[in-house]
Design a protein around this motif. Structure first.
Motif, PDB file in Angstrom:
ATOM      1  N   PHE A  32       0.835  -1.207   0.000  1.00 10.70           N
ATOM      2  CA  PHE A  32       0.000   0.000   0.000  1.00 10.70           C
ATOM      3  C   PHE A  32       0.870   1.258   0.000  1.00 10.70           C
ATOM      4  CE2 PHE A  32      -2.877  -3.223   1.736  1.00 10.70           C
ATOM      5  CZ  PHE A  32      -3.984  -3.017   0.938  1.00 10.70           C
ATOM      6  N   VAL A  35       2.047   1.957  -3.484  1.00  5.66           N
ATOM      7  CA  VAL A  35       1.032   2.628  -4.306  1.00  5.66           C
ATOM      8  C   VAL A  35       1.055   4.131  -4.031  1.00  5.66           C
ATOM      9  CG1 VAL A  35      -1.443   2.858  -4.783  1.00  5.66           C
ATOM     10  CG2 VAL A  35      -0.456   0.586  -4.362  1.00  5.66           C
ATOM     11  N   GLN A  38       4.261   5.555  -5.577  1.00  5.24           N
ATOM     12  CA  GLN A  38       4.246   5.580  -7.049  1.00  5.24           C
ATOM     13  C   GLN A  38       3.340   6.689  -7.559  1.00  5.24           C
ATOM     14  OE1 GLN A  38       3.146   1.622  -8.330  1.00  5.24           O
ATOM     15  NE2 GLN A  38       5.157   0.770  -7.873  1.00  5.24           N
ATOM     16  N   ARG A 139     -13.639   4.352   2.391  1.00  5.84           N
ATOM     17  CA  ARG A 139     -13.680   2.908   2.185  1.00  5.84           C
ATOM     18  C   ARG A 139     -12.768   2.224   3.200  1.00  5.84           C
ATOM     19  NH1 ARG A 139     -11.198   4.709  -3.473  1.00  5.84           N
ATOM     20  NH2 ARG A 139     -13.056   5.952  -3.222  1.00  5.84           N
TER      21      ARG A 139
ATOM     22  N   VAL B  90       1.514  -5.007  -5.398  1.00  9.19           N
ATOM     23  CA  VAL B  90       1.292  -3.557  -5.421  1.00  9.19           C
ATOM     24  C   VAL B  90       0.014  -3.240  -6.212  1.00  9.19           C
ATOM     25  CG1 VAL B  90       2.227  -1.330  -6.186  1.00  9.19           C
ATOM     26  CG2 VAL B  90       3.744  -3.030  -5.158  1.00  9.19           C
ATOM     27  N   ALA B  93      -2.987  -4.066  -4.164  1.00  4.67           N
ATOM     28  CA  ALA B  93      -3.202  -3.021  -3.154  1.00  4.67           C
ATOM     29  C   ALA B  93      -3.851  -1.787  -3.793  1.00  4.67           C
ATOM     30  CB  ALA B  93      -1.877  -2.643  -2.498  1.00  4.67           C
ATOM     31  N   ALA B  94      -3.393  -1.420  -4.994  1.00  5.28           N
ATOM     32  CA  ALA B  94      -3.964  -0.248  -5.687  1.00  5.28           C
ATOM     33  C   ALA B  94      -5.444  -0.470  -5.965  1.00  5.28           C
ATOM     34  CB  ALA B  94      -3.199   0.017  -6.980  1.00  5.28           C
ATOM     35  N   GLU B  96      -7.517  -2.399  -4.351  1.00  3.65           N
ATOM     36  CA  GLU B  96      -8.274  -2.382  -3.095  1.00  3.65           C
ATOM     37  C   GLU B  96      -8.448  -0.958  -2.573  1.00  3.65           C
ATOM     38  OE1 GLU B  96      -6.808  -5.283  -0.254  1.00  3.65           O
ATOM     39  OE2 GLU B  96      -6.438  -6.695  -1.864  1.00  3.65           O
ATOM     40  N   LEU B  97      -7.409  -0.144  -2.693  1.00  2.00           N
ATOM     41  CA  LEU B  97      -7.517   1.250  -2.236  1.00  2.00           C
ATOM     42  C   LEU B  97      -8.578   2.016  -3.013  1.00  2.00           C
ATOM     43  CD1 LEU B  97      -3.830   2.472  -1.717  1.00  2.00           C
ATOM     44  CD2 LEU B  97      -5.566   2.102   0.037  1.00  2.00           C
ATOM     45  N   ASP B  98      -8.703   1.698  -4.306  1.00  2.00           N
ATOM     46  CA  ASP B  98      -9.613   2.447  -5.171  1.00  2.00           C
ATOM     47  C   ASP B  98     -11.018   1.858  -5.225  1.00  2.00           C
ATOM     48  OD1 ASP B  98      -7.446   3.989  -5.656  1.00  2.00           O
ATOM     49  OD2 ASP B  98      -7.112   3.303  -7.708  1.00  2.00           O
ATOM     50  N   GLY B 125       1.891  -0.308 -10.296  1.00  5.83           N
ATOM     51  CA  GLY B 125       0.664  -1.036  -9.976  1.00  5.83           C
ATOM     52  C   GLY B 125      -0.499  -0.560 -10.829  1.00  5.83           C
ATOM     53  N   ASP B 126      -0.580   0.749 -11.058  1.00  8.04           N
ATOM     54  CA  ASP B 126      -1.669   1.276 -11.880  1.00  8.04           C
ATOM     55  C   ASP B 126      -1.547   0.815 -13.336  1.00  8.04           C
ATOM     56  OD1 ASP B 126      -3.044   2.685  -9.866  1.00  8.04           O
ATOM     57  OD2 ASP B 126      -1.654   4.355 -10.011  1.00  8.04           O
TER      58      ASP B 126
END
Lengths: 143, 141
Positions: A32, A35, A38, A139, B90, B93-94, B96-98, B125-126
């Motif tokens: 995380f 992310v 990045q 979220r 990664v 994770a991206a 899940e965050l979004d 990751g994106d």
């Protein structure tokens, strides 16, 4: 698809996982942070890591301690202070759900942040219950 | 001749930490493209920040924070190679965050991460998520 998260709020286990290389979720929590790094480093909308001060107390995260140096540097987390109005809202959330003091402040910090927020937690049940009461896009992500 | 000691990561982190408190400020001039200055003025009028100075300071701070964090993460992986998450992790994770529905398809994300590095070695990751979305739409076409 919802809007990308702009803020990531840490709970106690996220801090524990980050600070302990031997923690079973250490690598996952770093994913995380990758992310966040990045996206912030690629001239996209910068993401910010937030840590409510109550979480720091529960996790015994003293920024001045030499043992916290790595945690301070890797997370680059910004403190969310608890003032009177934040305490009022946290108390209101706690009264409505019966969650812990720390969980209430985590939810309040996410709600008060600018833009969509993601809470990194192992306690998804309580925080998802809280999230239904929050204004804005919050979220809950299981660590 | 007095030589300046080499700068270290510690110096950068110490200075960034000072930003958490209201420290002294200095005036400095920066050569910048005229269009950038005008664009900043327009963006401030549109609500980007309270003023051009705040917007500039925040942008520079964000860049420095990301750079410092990158240095810290790389130092951590150098000391603990097993801690470095994979590209697929990664990307997961991206998603899940979004709240991206791809978060529910970890196998597709793993496949996308494996394939994308063949032609984009520095993929993020994106990038993986965009590629995974392409794989999914191709499969459903």
């Amino acid at each position: 698809v919802t809007a990308p998260a702009a803020r990531v709020v840490l709970d106690n286990e996220a801090v524990q996982a980050l600070s302990d290389v031997a923690h079973s979720k250490h690598r996952r929590v770093l994913a995380f942070f990758e992310v966040v790094n990045q996206r912030s480093g690629r001239r996209r909308q910068p993401m910010t890591i937030l840590v409510p001060v109550a979480v720091r107390i529960e996790a015994r995260w003293d920024r001045r301690a030499p043992s916290a140096a790595s945690l301070n540097r890797i997370s680059r987390a910004r403190d969310v202070a608890l003032d009177g109005s934040r305490a009022d809202r946290s108390a209101e959330l706690r009264a409505a759900t019966g969650v812990s003091v720390v969980d209430a402040t985590v939810a309040q910090a996410a709600e008060a942040s600018t833009g969509p927020a993601a809470i990194l937690t192992s306690d998804t049940a309580d925080l998802r219950r809280l999230a239904t009461l929050l204004d804005g896009d919050v979220r809950v992500v299981r660590l | 001749v007095k030589r300046r000691p080499p700068l270290r990561d510690e110096d950068l982190f110490a200075l960034l930490d000072e930003l958490e408190t209201d420290g002294p400020t200095v005036v400095s001039s920066v050569r910048q493209p005229a269009a950038l200055k005008k664009a900043l003025r327009v963006a401030v009028e549109l609500g980007l920040d309270a003023n051009a100075n705040d917007a500039t300071v925040q942008a520079v701070r964000d860049r420095l924070e990301a750079f410092a964090q990158r240095r810290a993460l790389d130092a951590h992986y150098a000391a603990h190679p097993g801690a470095r998450p994979s590209l697929a992790e990664v990307a997961q994770a991206a998603a899940e965050l979004d709240g991206d529905p791809l978060a529910g398809e970890p196998a597709l994300i793993r496949r996308a991460a494996k394939e994308i590095v063949a032609f984009r070695p520095g993929a993020t990751g994106d990038d993986v998520l965009v590629y995974a979305a392409g794989l999914r739409s191709r499969a459903s076409a």
